[in-house]
Scaffold this motif. Sequence first.
Motif, PDB file in Angstrom:
ATOM      1  N   GLY A   1       0.799  -1.221   0.000  1.00  0.00           N
ATOM      2  CA  GLY A   1       0.000   0.000   0.000  1.00  0.00           C
ATOM      3  C   GLY A   1       0.830   1.268   0.000  1.00  0.00           C
ATOM      4  N   TYR A   2       2.124   1.165   0.254  1.00  0.00           N
ATOM      5  CA  TYR A   2       2.992   2.348   0.176  1.00  0.00           C
ATOM      6  C   TYR A   2       3.480   2.525  -1.258  1.00  0.00           C
ATOM      7  N   ASP A   3       3.835   3.767  -1.599  1.00  0.00           N
ATOM      8  CA  ASP A   3       4.395   4.059  -2.919  1.00  0.00           C
ATOM      9  C   ASP A   3       5.658   3.227  -3.146  1.00  0.00           C
ATOM     10  N   ALA A   4       5.878   2.791  -4.377  1.00  0.00           N
ATOM     11  CA  ALA A   4       7.012   1.923  -4.677  1.00  0.00           C
ATOM     12  C   ALA A   4       8.341   2.555  -4.268  1.00  0.00           C
TER      13      ALA A   4
ATOM     14  N   GLU B   1      14.456  10.866 -14.181  1.00  0.00           N
ATOM     15  CA  GLU B   1      13.181  10.435 -13.623  1.00  0.00           C
ATOM     16  C   GLU B   1      12.391   9.547 -14.589  1.00  0.00           C
ATOM     17  N   HIS B   2      11.774   8.500 -14.034  1.00  0.00           N
ATOM     18  CA  HIS B   2      10.897   7.622 -14.811  1.00  0.00           C
ATOM     19  C   HIS B   2       9.607   7.432 -14.030  1.00  0.00           C
ATOM     20  N   ASP B   3       8.524   7.165 -14.742  1.00  0.00           N
ATOM     21  CA  ASP B   3       7.255   6.950 -14.049  1.00  0.00           C
ATOM     22  C   ASP B   3       7.318   5.659 -13.230  1.00  0.00           C
ATOM     23  N   ILE B   4       6.568   5.662 -12.133  1.00  0.00           N
ATOM     24  CA  ILE B   4       6.486   4.450 -11.316  1.00  0.00           C
ATOM     25  C   ILE B   4       5.737   3.392 -12.125  1.00  0.00           C
ATOM     26  N   PRO B   5       6.319   2.206 -12.275  1.00  0.00           N
ATOM     27  CA  PRO B   5       5.672   1.181 -13.106  1.00  0.00           C
ATOM     28  C   PRO B   5       4.429   0.600 -12.428  1.00  0.00           C
ATOM     29  N   LYS B   6       3.374   0.436 -13.190  1.00  0.00           N
ATOM     30  CA  LYS B   6       2.125  -0.115 -12.660  1.00  0.00           C
ATOM     31  C   LYS B   6       2.070  -1.608 -12.978  1.00  0.00           C
ATOM     32  N   ASN B   7       1.479  -2.389 -12.086  1.00  0.00           N
ATOM     33  CA  ASN B   7       1.358  -3.842 -12.269  1.00  0.00           C
ATOM     34  C   ASN B   7       2.655  -4.476 -12.763  1.00  0.00           C
TER      35      ASN B   7
END
Lengths: 306, 516
Positions: free
Chosen positions: B47-50, B425-431
């Motif tokens: 539940g915390y940010d990656a 910087e890169h976006d946080i990867p989803k799934n």
Amino acid sequence: MNQITRREALKRIYLATVAAGTAGFLSFDDVLAAADNKINQPTVVWLQGTSCSGCSCSFLNIEDVPVIELITEFMDLVYHPDLSLATGNDVLNIINNLIRSSRKYIFVFEGAVPVKLPHACLMGGIPIMEWVIRLASKAAVCIAAGTCASFGGVAKMKGTITGNMNLSEFLEYKHVDVPVVNLPNCPLKPEHITYTLLYYIKNRKLPELDQFKRPLYQYSKTVHERCIYYRDFQEDNFAEFIGDEGCFFKLGCQGPVTHNDCMKIGHNKNTNICIRAGHPCIGCADSEFPRKIMFHSFNDKRSLVR
Amino acid sequence: MAKKIVIDPITRIEGHLKIETEINNNVVTSAKASADMFRGIESALTGYDARVAQQVTQRVCGVCPYAHAEAAAKALEDAMGIRPNRNGQLLRNLIMGAYQLQDHILHFYQLCALDFIDVAAVLKYGGKDKDLNYVKDWITTEQKSTKIYPLAPFFPRYKADYCRDQEVNISAIKHYCESLPMMSDLHKMVAIFGGKSPHTVTIEAGGVTTTPTVLSIAKYRTYLHQAEDFIKNKYTPDIVAVAKIFKNYFKEGKGYGSLLSYSQYPDSNGDNSLFTGGTTIKGKHLKLDLDKIYEDHTYAYYKNDSKMQARPLTREQPVPLDWQEFEKHHKDSKGKYSWSKAPRYNGYAMEVGPVARLVNTYLNKSNVLVNRMVDKFNRELGITIKDYASVMGRHLSRAIIANVLIEKLKNDIENVEADVNAFVEHDIPKNARGVGLIEASRGALGHWIRTDKDGYISRYDMIVPTTWNISPRNSKRNPGPVEKMLIGTRVKDAKNPIELARIVRSTDPCIACSVH
């Protein structure tokens, strides 16, 4: 010959305390007297609960007073888990004898106290909560070293199931009445504990504290209020990416809610400050540490609230 | 007649550790290592940010936090499918390298040396050194004091066969004192690019948030030269001197001799690591197969369930025992006895740490300097590569690693480009899922991450060096590596089991790490 060496060494300590801004508490005569045992060195016992030893490692970085002199001249450190040669039963004997003696001492505690799962931290086969009750009950004062001992920190983060309590919360719960000072920062800042110890040696009491039991001297202002980018904040000049000049507010900086003196005395003897190192403040000295998001991309729309 | 020796707590390690052995005619016949602290950080991370994993997992261990920061960042970079840029990789190496040097110095002087060195030898000192006279003076004064424990924290200690060579004793005590400001300076080196130390903030997936400048590079270089002097002229000679006097300790605490390590300190492109990973089982060096790693919780304080062995990310964390269940097991000599799980590699209990790092690299012949240095010390001490998995071999391995590392850092600092970003910087990867493997000071460290549809952590797993080393028995009742090292050891005096303490401390246990 040795006398001179000793006096010289003490003079060095004194000059260091001047540099650290603590000279107001100790005159050179006080330092000499301490060495002759005319001032009672406080007895100190250090214990770890659900900690990571980070505060102990940080404690070893003390430079205002050389560590070896601090633990020999200024205090009588009867037990420290990472420094004591004693091991096994000897340790339990030291602690039990200290509790049984009429001596008042300073109890330094690092980490938190698991209450829901008492077996989540054991020493000598006994839950650490029992040791904390026994030691705190006979202590003159307690020092909660670091964020876990002060506020729970990572040991009590949302999602943990051990029921960790910070030191003063736990002592209240167990009806142990003893003065506690909180020195939050993850890990403990060596200057904070040096200040507290020297103040105590001189005045036989704790420095003036705020409502969260933190010394006003270090915690009266937020990181933000003294920030190198405060001017940028006022002028609406915000960093949008790491590496930009400007206030880090939009990158999730916790400076506005975190009370600490980082901007006055940086980490590792003022070598650096998180914000100066290009990273938003993660609020490691705050009661809400760790937050759900610590470093926010500029275009990240997720809520920062925990 | 069988007797029991319990050492609880073992001090001068990280955290809460109990060692329980049975001895028969002074020889250890069985051993149990109990990790006595649990926080449950892995499941709490859900539940915390990656990106929070970097900051929180460092707090698993305050002695080697840099390693968790790096493993967490690498796991997320793996999920993103990226590598740091050149500056980013170099700064990572410089942060980790300085920290590792600090960690090895701490381990030798503060945690282990005084198990071999006689601190009382300073009373016979007649020279003019200021530090030594200070300690001598202090001991003389303390002996006359009325305190309940005069000379604390340096006494009481085990009665033991401490070193009798006055010169070696004096040198090590002198360097014990000098190591404290040295370690503080090494932490400053970490802070130059890491922001602060312990618990650096700047290592993030995508690089390091600090942009190096001409000044920060110069400052690091200056400290590095001091560190080089300490490592080469003080730390290494002290270890070699102790190794010569306690040569029998190349035969003590040998354990299984099965070794596992990951690779560490790549070049600026992220390739050609200084230390190459792999496994060595029964003297045979082989490539690592990650799929063979799993954790077993048969003897750990978690409820039994349908999946007692699991590979990372393949299950939820097992549920801890409640107090009643714990007490039942605690009293049962055949019950569960540790918070640490038991990682195994294809069924083998593997030793991780400096020996694994060094021997795997040596047998792989991937680094000329490593092989040359190992051969040199082997000639000087009359040992072979087979003697490294031992108490003294572990100390010696750290010294050799420190020497090799100094050369690497000297090279890397010259290649850092001033005023060039070290972070992209890169976006946080989803799934997504990723794995980050590195060598911490104490050995092979792995982080595994899975993120949900919003980039929050949905599962996190760590298999930490001390989890390997201090692990309890597995379902087949095979002892963990440290337990195995203790079995067969001759203990001269059951009231002063210094032999056992020396073995356990040689592996540099970190209990907060092992259980997390």
